[in-house]
Design a protein around this motif. Structure first.
Motif, PDB file in Angstrom:
ATOM      1  N   ARG A   2       0.820  -1.199   0.000  1.00 52.45           N
ATOM      2  CA  ARG A   2       0.000   0.000   0.000  1.00 52.45           C
ATOM      3  C   ARG A   2       0.860   1.257   0.000  1.00 52.45           C
ATOM      4  N   GLY A   4       1.487   5.075   1.087  1.00 52.91           N
ATOM      5  CA  GLY A   4       1.144   5.802   2.309  1.00 52.91           C
ATOM      6  C   GLY A   4       2.050   6.979   2.529  1.00 52.91           C
ATOM      7  N   THR A   6       3.813   7.345   5.389  1.00 56.66           N
ATOM      8  CA  THR A   6       4.460   6.979   6.641  1.00 56.66           C
ATOM      9  C   THR A   6       5.740   7.778   6.870  1.00 56.66           C
ATOM     10  N   GLY A 317      -1.085   9.942   7.225  1.00 57.93           N
ATOM     11  CA  GLY A 317      -0.916   8.561   6.788  1.00 57.93           C
ATOM     12  C   GLY A 317      -1.447   7.574   7.805  1.00 57.93           C
ATOM     13  N   ARG A 318      -1.184   7.833   9.079  1.00 57.40           N
ATOM     14  CA  ARG A 318      -1.684   6.951  10.140  1.00 57.40           C
ATOM     15  C   ARG A 318      -3.213   6.957  10.173  1.00 57.40           C
ATOM     16  N   ALA A 320      -5.192   7.691   7.721  1.00 61.09           N
ATOM     17  CA  ALA A 320      -5.706   7.066   6.503  1.00 61.09           C
ATOM     18  C   ALA A 320      -5.771   5.548   6.652  1.00 61.09           C
ATOM     19  N   LYS A 321      -4.748   4.960   7.259  1.00 65.99           N
ATOM     20  CA  LYS A 321      -4.752   3.509   7.476  1.00 65.99           C
ATOM     21  C   LYS A 321      -5.855   3.116   8.451  1.00 65.99           C
ATOM     22  N   GLN A 322      -6.052   3.920   9.501  1.00 68.76           N
ATOM     23  CA  GLN A 322      -7.146   3.647  10.428  1.00 68.76           C
ATOM     24  C   GLN A 322      -8.486   3.758   9.715  1.00 68.76           C
ATOM     25  N   GLU A 324      -9.152   3.033   6.658  1.00 69.67           N
ATOM     26  CA  GLU A 324      -9.405   1.828   5.881  1.00 69.67           C
ATOM     27  C   GLU A 324     -10.033   0.741   6.749  1.00 69.67           C
ATOM     28  N   VAL A 325      -9.564   0.659   7.990  1.00 69.41           N
ATOM     29  CA  VAL A 325     -10.137  -0.321   8.921  1.00 69.41           C
ATOM     30  C   VAL A 325     -11.566   0.051   9.270  1.00 69.41           C
TER      31      VAL A 325
END
Length: 379
Positions: A2, A4, A6, A317-318, A320-322, A324-325
């Motif tokens: 993915r 990101g 980060t 970025g953090r 965005a990943k959350q 997705e969950v």
């Protein structure tokens, strides 16, 4: 793998800033050329704010205006929390840092929030974009009035002993507010063109700032800036910027939880409430301080600007990943109870030994509670 945010890359604009400062150090504008260049820089800034006004959609403002509590908290962060933090740090810097740099640190805490990066990071983090557009725009608009007032209250009167300079407010109004309003009122005529050519017009945004920085540093170099500024000062400014940013972000996180803001609004408060505008700060410094001071005054802002981009890019970025969950289907991927677990295992061809059934059910229940916590639900 993915994509990101980060580990954010260095903003190319920082390299341009370094290049312009280097050029001003080696070949500073002098005499008549400096006067002409200063006029051109003022015109470029006026064009920058004209385009910012033209980009501002009234529909986005109306969509975001309903979040009154969020906007009040963001404005309080920008114009109350930041200045209080700057005033608290200010005494500790006296005696260990050049007075002009100390003034610059306090000045950056009095500036409005950014628009472009606040909205961009909010979008990446899956926050409330309409509220971010509205909040950041309100902050910039009010900053045209509030920042000069705060400078007159906390800098001009306390450091120079002089009263408030209403001429500076007039200068800022003519250079920033009038073009901004003109662009916004002309949006029905030019808005579609501006929206379609945002990338083409971006050099105007950054080019105008670079012109002002070159003009300011030229005056500062002629006045001997590099005789009083060293690497130790720059490192100390980086540390001070990190401390200010950390304090503001931590307080905003606590305030958001106390206020019960939903996740998308919390993201707006964190990003809009922790930024300071380089685009507004540089021309304001030019109007509020003597030409020979401006170069030193804007250095803390330039350092803080890059630091906030690094930190907020990482946070976006953090989030965005959350996101997705959180956007994953809810409640239909984790089986509950012995019957659902047995059916799910059978559908996947998995045999669960009898002695493991209780442990599997317990672990899935724990996983379900963690998922509910991430979604902001009460398990």
């Amino acid at each position: 793998m993915r994509r990101g945010f980060t580990i954010p890359n260095v903003d190319p604009f920082l390299l341009w800033l370094v290049g312009v400062v280097t050029a001003a150090s080696l070949l500073p504008a002098r005499g008549a050329f400096a006067s002409v260049f200063e006029v051109l820089a003022d015109l470029a800034i006026a064009l920058l704010f004209f385009l910012q006004g033209a980009k501002l959609s009234r529909q986005a403002i109306m969509q975001g205006l309903g979040k009154l509590k969020l906007h009040l908290l963001a404005l309080a962060s920008t114009y109350v929390l930041f200045p209080l933090t700057g005033l608290a740090i200010d005494p500790a810097l006296k005696g260990i840092m050049d007075p002009a740099l100390v003034t610059g640190v306090l000045f950056l805490t009095l500036l409005p929030s950014t628009v472009q990066s606040s909205v961009a990071f909010t979008a990446i983090a899956r926050g409330n974009v309409a509220a971010a557009v509205c909040g950041a725009s309100i902050s910039n608009f009010l900053g045209i009035f509030i920042t000069p007032l705060l400078v007159g209250l906390f800098i001009a009167s306390s450091k120079t002993g002089q009263g408030f300079d209403w001429g500076a407010v007039q200068s800022i109004t003519l250079q920033l507010l009038v073009p901004f309003l003109a662009g916004h009122f002309l949006r029905p005529l030019i808005g579609s063109f501006v929206d379609k050519h945002k990338k083409m017009l971006q050099p105007v945004d950054r080019g105008s700032i670079l012109m002002v920085v070159y003009s300011a540093f030229s005056a500062a170099v002629v006045d001997g800036i590099w005789n009083s500024l060293g690497i130790a000062d720059l490192l100390l400014l980086l540390v001070v910027s990190a401390v200010i940013l950390a304090i503001v972000m931590v307080v905003n996180v606590v305030v958001a939880r106390i206020a019960g803001l939903p996740r998308e609004d919390f993201i707006v408060l964190l990003f809009c409430g922790s930024k300071k505008s380089l685009a507004s700060g540089v021309p304001m410094a030019g109007a509020l301080f003597a030409p020979a001071q401006v170069g030193m005054v804007v250095i803390p802002l330039m350092i803080f600007h890059q630091l906030q981009l690094f930190v907020c890019a990482w946070l976006a970025g953090r989030f965005a990943k959350q996101g997705e969950v959180l956007d994953a289907p809810k409640g239909d991927t984790i089986p509950h109870g012995a019957d659902e677990i047995a059916a799910a295992a059978k559908a996947r061809g998995i045999a669960i030994p009898a002695e493991c059934e209780a442990g599997v059910e317990s672990n899935l229940a724990l996983l379900s509670r963690h998922a509910a916590t991430l979604r902001g639900e009460r398990p």
